[in-house]
Scaffold this motif. Structure first.
Motif, PDB file in Angstrom:
ATOM      1  N   THR A 152      11.482   8.017  -1.217  1.00 35.21           N
ATOM      2  CA  THR A 152      12.724   8.178  -0.488  1.00 35.21           C
ATOM      3  C   THR A 152      13.820   8.050  -1.540  1.00 35.21           C
ATOM      4  N   TRP A 153      15.066   7.858  -1.135  1.00 35.82           N
ATOM      5  CA  TRP A 153      16.104   7.644  -2.156  1.00 35.82           C
ATOM      6  C   TRP A 153      16.101   6.212  -2.682  1.00 35.82           C
ATOM      7  N   ARG A 154      15.405   5.289  -1.982  1.00 35.87           N
ATOM      8  CA  ARG A 154      15.431   3.885  -2.379  1.00 35.87           C
ATOM      9  C   ARG A 154      14.089   3.344  -2.836  1.00 35.87           C
ATOM     10  N   HIS A 155      12.987   3.984  -2.446  1.00 39.22           N
ATOM     11  CA  HIS A 155      11.664   3.455  -2.763  1.00 39.22           C
ATOM     12  C   HIS A 155      10.720   4.567  -3.203  1.00 39.22           C
ATOM     13  N   ALA A 156       9.744   4.196  -4.021  1.00 41.59           N
ATOM     14  CA  ALA A 156       8.680   5.117  -4.432  1.00 41.59           C
ATOM     15  C   ALA A 156       7.347   4.569  -3.943  1.00 41.59           C
ATOM     16  N   LEU A 157       6.450   5.483  -3.559  1.00 46.67           N
ATOM     17  CA  LEU A 157       5.116   5.115  -3.106  1.00 46.67           C
ATOM     18  C   LEU A 157       4.100   5.706  -4.059  1.00 46.67           C
ATOM     19  N   ALA A 158       3.280   4.846  -4.653  1.00 46.05           N
ATOM     20  CA  ALA A 158       2.191   5.268  -5.542  1.00 46.05           C
ATOM     21  C   ALA A 158       0.890   5.159  -4.768  1.00 46.05           C
ATOM     22  N   LEU A 159       0.161   6.281  -4.664  1.00 42.14           N
ATOM     23  CA  LEU A 159      -1.033   6.336  -3.825  1.00 42.14           C
ATOM     24  C   LEU A 159      -2.250   6.730  -4.636  1.00 42.14           C
ATOM     25  N   SER A 160      -3.357   6.078  -4.338  1.00 42.34           N
ATOM     26  CA  SER A 160      -4.670   6.460  -4.846  1.00 42.34           C
ATOM     27  C   SER A 160      -5.667   6.231  -3.713  1.00 42.34           C
ATOM     28  N   PRO A 161      -6.900   6.703  -3.840  1.00 43.62           N
ATOM     29  CA  PRO A 161      -7.884   6.443  -2.774  1.00 43.62           C
ATOM     30  C   PRO A 161      -8.214   4.956  -2.599  1.00 43.62           C
ATOM     31  N   GLU A 162      -7.969   4.144  -3.631  1.00 44.60           N
ATOM     32  CA  GLU A 162      -8.322   2.732  -3.563  1.00 44.60           C
ATOM     33  C   GLU A 162      -7.166   1.830  -3.119  1.00 44.60           C
ATOM     34  N   ARG A 163      -5.960   2.173  -3.523  1.00 47.81           N
ATOM     35  CA  ARG A 163      -4.838   1.284  -3.248  1.00 47.81           C
ATOM     36  C   ARG A 163      -3.533   2.062  -3.287  1.00 47.81           C
ATOM     37  N   LEU A 164      -2.500   1.445  -2.726  1.00 50.19           N
ATOM     38  CA  LEU A 164      -1.152   1.988  -2.861  1.00 50.19           C
ATOM     39  C   LEU A 164      -0.193   0.854  -3.187  1.00 50.19           C
ATOM     40  N   LEU A 171      11.696  -0.823 -10.132  1.00 53.49           N
ATOM     41  CA  LEU A 171      10.251  -0.913 -10.305  1.00 53.49           C
ATOM     42  C   LEU A 171       9.656  -2.249  -9.884  1.00 53.49           C
ATOM     43  N   VAL A 172      10.431  -3.086  -9.213  1.00 55.89           N
ATOM     44  CA  VAL A 172       9.865  -4.289  -8.614  1.00 55.89           C
ATOM     45  C   VAL A 172       8.994  -3.873  -7.435  1.00 55.89           C
ATOM     46  N   ARG A 173       7.790  -4.368  -7.385  1.00 54.39           N
ATOM     47  CA  ARG A 173       6.845  -3.998  -6.332  1.00 54.39           C
ATOM     48  C   ARG A 173       7.179  -4.730  -5.039  1.00 54.39           C
ATOM     49  N   THR A 174       7.315  -3.995  -3.946  1.00 50.52           N
ATOM     50  CA  THR A 174       7.565  -4.615  -2.648  1.00 50.52           C
ATOM     51  C   THR A 174       6.278  -4.795  -1.854  1.00 50.52           C
ATOM     52  N   ILE A 175       5.242  -4.014  -2.169  1.00 48.51           N
ATOM     53  CA  ILE A 175       3.987  -4.132  -1.434  1.00 48.51           C
ATOM     54  C   ILE A 175       2.829  -3.607  -2.279  1.00 48.51           C
ATOM     55  N   GLU A 176       1.697  -4.252  -2.195  1.00 44.07           N
ATOM     56  CA  GLU A 176       0.430  -3.705  -2.672  1.00 44.07           C
ATOM     57  C   GLU A 176      -0.523  -3.707  -1.493  1.00 44.07           C
ATOM     58  N   TYR A 177      -1.273  -2.612  -1.344  1.00 40.55           N
ATOM     59  CA  TYR A 177      -2.094  -2.424  -0.152  1.00 40.55           C
ATOM     60  C   TYR A 177      -3.423  -1.820  -0.560  1.00 40.55           C
ATOM     61  N   GLY A 178      -4.505  -2.384  -0.037  1.00 40.09           N
ATOM     62  CA  GLY A 178      -5.831  -1.861  -0.357  1.00 40.09           C
ATOM     63  C   GLY A 178      -6.582  -2.768  -1.296  1.00 40.09           C
ATOM     64  N   ALA A 179      -7.276  -2.164  -2.265  1.00 43.89           N
ATOM     65  CA  ALA A 179      -8.095  -2.933  -3.199  1.00 43.89           C
ATOM     66  C   ALA A 179      -7.199  -3.603  -4.232  1.00 43.89           C
ATOM     67  N   VAL A 180      -7.247  -4.920  -4.270  1.00 45.59           N
ATOM     68  CA  VAL A 180      -6.484  -5.711  -5.233  1.00 45.59           C
ATOM     69  C   VAL A 180      -7.476  -6.317  -6.209  1.00 45.59           C
ATOM     70  N   ASP A 181      -7.351  -5.979  -7.492  1.00 44.89           N
ATOM     71  CA  ASP A 181      -8.353  -6.368  -8.484  1.00 44.89           C
ATOM     72  C   ASP A 181      -8.486  -7.877  -8.636  1.00 44.89           C
ATOM     73  N   THR A 182      -7.356  -8.558  -8.726  1.00 42.04           N
ATOM     74  CA  THR A 182      -7.402 -10.010  -8.934  1.00 42.04           C
ATOM     75  C   THR A 182      -6.505 -10.694  -7.909  1.00 42.04           C
ATOM     76  N   PRO A 183      -6.938 -10.733  -6.654  1.00 39.64           N
ATOM     77  CA  PRO A 183      -6.099 -11.363  -5.635  1.00 39.64           C
ATOM     78  C   PRO A 183      -5.870 -12.843  -5.931  1.00 39.64           C
ATOM     79  N   GLN A 184      -4.595 -13.248  -5.867  1.00 38.16           N
ATOM     80  CA  GLN A 184      -4.278 -14.639  -6.149  1.00 38.16           C
ATOM     81  C   GLN A 184      -4.704 -15.558  -5.008  1.00 38.16           C
ATOM     82  N   GLU A 185      -4.695 -15.002  -3.795  1.00 38.16           N
ATOM     83  CA  GLU A 185      -5.112 -15.776  -2.639  1.00 38.16           C
ATOM     84  C   GLU A 185      -5.974 -14.899  -1.756  1.00 38.16           C
TER      85      GLU A 185
END
Length: 417
Positions: A152-164, A171-185
């Motif tokens: 959009t004009w304010r956000h970018a979405l990076a998509l792959s089959p495993e995660r977005l 470039l501050v990340r607002t969300i990670e969704y899907g497979a997280v390699d090293t989940p902190q919790e």
């Protein structure tokens, strides 16, 4: 037709902050060759063209709409170098190269964001101010080797089959969704083992079609674009849809437009929730070309999808079908429209590429207003539209300059009244 109008002040040196970025992070592996002046900023065209004057052409890697900023056409060389070209002349003004293969790029919020292959997939991401030609921000985080970028004009979405991931303009990340390699919790993600097929976003929410273990059909999930915790998605709704296949075409905060296959039945459907939907355009058979970034375009009120033989237009505000342009070569361009909310234009015409030129159509009805001779395909060119995005003619514009991508070449035309 308004000619290109330049604004800006000459800048020759980088700021102290940018120098710090150069010393660390992904920028340290890059080379930014700048012009000797700020790049101009052009407003969008204000009227439909009466004719097109061919100007020049350049080779560029990629598919779909040519990559543009407010002042430059950006071509991508075979080695992944981004080249900023003067909007009118096509001459090189600046270039950016980075160690690693080029993954994807998008322009939003006046920054050009480019991702390159790094230590962990498409992990090296840099944003540049293409007007002042300064480094803006960088990020480095693990991501799969395949990335699609939309914005959009304010956000970018990076998509792959495993995660977005979704990023702000810094470039501050607002969300990670899907497979997280090293989940902190543990337990942050709502599901695991899912394959993400397609996605779209607004500044308030994003939609993703996914296939998850245990589900008997494609799942549609709606979540907040900016949750309280970027590690934990905030779901608005998620459920199986009964569809065997689904491709998200676009969305608003009120609904999601998607192509679906239910058994042998194909249709474009409007979803107000994952389990509440209605057919918008039934299709007689499987389309020649399935949805992809190259096959979809539009503006803030209209979405267009090129199915390989025709371009279909939909009203995104009402969730209804508008018109079909047969014999098209791509999804077309909304003339004079800019994603920047500060730019205001009539947005009442659409250019659709066809063999030998372009049709100027009424934005709302699809009625042909005029024909413009301007061939972009080579004589006798094979225009088979299987699943090859390179066969789609993608369009972009800067002011009164039109760019058409066809078979690895970007052709520039002057739009004259």
């Amino acid at each position: 037709m308004r000619d290109l109008i330049t604004t800006g002040v000459i800048t020759l040196v980088m700021t102290v902050t940018a120098a710090g970025i150069l010393a660390t992070g992904s920028a340290a592996q890059s080379e930014f060759s700048r012009a000797d002046a700020d790049q101009p900023v052009y407003g969008p065209a204000t009227g439909a063209p009466g004719s097109l004057e061919p100007l020049w052409q350049h080779a560029s890697v990629g598919t779909g709409a040519p990559l543009t900023t407010k002042g430059n056409l950006v071509t991508v060389s075979n080695d992944g170098t981004l080249v900023g070209r003067d909007a009118g002349s096509g001459e090189q003004r600046w270039s950016y190269e980075h160690v690693g293969e080029f993954c994807a790029a998008t322009f939003y919020a006046d920054v050009l964001v480019a991702a390159f292959d790094g230590a962990a997939g498409c992990s090296d991401v840099t944003s540049l101010d293409p007007t002042a030609q300064l480094y803006s921000s960088t990020r480095q985080s693990a991501f799969p080797n395949l990335m699609e970028l939309s914005s959009t004009w304010r956000h970018a979405l990076a998509l792959s089959p495993e995660r977005l991931e979704i990023w702000r303009d810094d470039l501050v990340r607002t969300i990670e969704y899907g497979a997280v390699d090293t989940p902190q919790e543990a337990g942050m993600q709502p599901r695991s083992g899912c394959t993400l097929d397609s996605a779209a976003l607004t500044d308030e929410r994003f939609a993703v079609s996914e296939r998850c273990p245990g589900d008997d059909s494609v799942r549609l999930t709606l979540s907040a674009t900016v949750p309280e915790d970027n590690r934990k998605p905030e779901e608005i709704a998620s459920d199986v849809t009964g569809a065997d296949e689904m491709w998200v075409l676009g969305m608003t905060d009120e609904g999601t437009l998607a192509l679906t296959r239910r058994g042998t039945a194909w249709a474009v459907e409007w979803f107000t929730s994952p389990v509440e939907f209605a057919p918008v355009l039934p299709l007689p058979a499987q389309p020649q070309h399935l949805p992809s970034q190259a096959a979809v375009s539009g503006d803030n009120t209209q979405l267009r999808w090129f199915d390989g033989a025709a371009t279909h237009a939909f009203d995104l505000e009402a969730g209804i079908y508008q018109w079909t342009a047969a014999g098209a070569w791509g999804p077309g361009l909304t003339g004079g429209w800019s994603p920047d909310p500060e730019d205001h234009t009539a947005r009442d015409w659409v250019l659709v590429p066809r063999a030998g030129g372009f049709a100027v159509l009424d934005h709302d009805t699809g009625a042909e207003l005029r024909w413009l001779d301007a061939a972009v395909g080579a004589p006798g060119e094979n225009r088979e539209f299987d699943d090859d995005d390179a066969a789609i003619t993608g369009l972009s514009q800067i002011g009164d300059i039109l760019y058409a991508r066809s078979q690895g070449e970007i052709h520039a035309f002057k739009m004259r009244a």
